[in-house]
Design an enzyme around this catalytic site. Sequence first.
Site, short mmCIF file in Angstrom:
data_model
loop_
_atom_site.label_atom_id
_atom_site.label_comp_id
_atom_site.label_asym_id
_atom_site.label_seq_id
_atom_site.Cartn_x
_atom_site.Cartn_y
_atom_site.Cartn_z
CB SER A 104 -0.96 -0.05 1.20
OG SER A 104 -1.95 0.94 1.08
CG ASP A 208 -7.04 -2.21 -3.48
OD1 ASP A 208 -7.72 -1.44 -2.77
OD2 ASP A 208 -5.82 -2.37 -3.33
CG HIS A 238 -5.85 -2.16 0.28
ND1 HIS A 238 -5.09 -1.76 -0.80
CD2 HIS A 238 -5.22 -1.67 1.38
CE1 HIS A 238 -4.05 -1.05 -0.39
NE2 HIS A 238 -4.11 -0.98 0.94
#
Length: 264
Positions: A104, A208, A238
């Site tokens: 991320s 996501d 995600h």
Amino acid sequence: MTEAQLSTMDGSRGEIAVYRWPHPTATHRVLLVHGYGEHLGRYDHVAAALHAHGAEVVGPDHLGHGRSAGERVLVPSFDDVLADLRAVADRAGTDLPVVLVGHSMGGMIAARYAQLHGAGLTSVVLSGPVLGSWAPVALADGEIPDEPLDVSTLSRDPAVGERYAADPLIWHGPFKRETLRALGRCLDEINTGPRLTPPTLWLHGADDQLVPIGPSRAGIDRIRGDRFEQIAYPGARHEIFNETTNTAVLADVTRFIAGTLPTG
């Protein structure tokens, strides 16, 4: 695998917590980079999978995150985070091949780190990375809503969201304006920076909603080098390391890493 060993070191803006999962006969070292608002203590199972394939694993809680010092989630400049990550890598040593794994926002940090320090990396793995552009950055110039994260966007496993919501080391408040501006500057630097020279694996959940796959794909296409692999996981959200299919995801990671390590 032994539990993580926790230590501290001086960082760019105060003391940072450093995690180390030692390996008595390590063949390589993984530098692990966590995402926004969270901490590296959530990655025990990731470290275990890497450890089972010969890795010593190390990494920090970023400034303002987890057990590290600083106002929560306040990152005035990602240059500081990158400097802290480099300091952790230097302290860990240069005796083993180094693989960089980031998730991320940690994928964004890892991509920029690889642009700056790629010569010292054996390979790079980017999981659901914030690359190209990211919608929350635009909030820096307007009203920032104070709404909790919809934890159902993390994984199809509801237990993941439940643990996230109950974790006191995770930030559950709004974005900080200064952090969003710093994120935007870092993305601009990545977008105009050099292509990645180490072998790179880009992984992303096709469903996501927090870091949509489209902008991330555009970002990685802009900087990827010649040695590049990509996998999109249908239906995955995600946190692919915490998805219902995470065993397969981590197997893809360890397979890729094994193929990049020096032989002989």
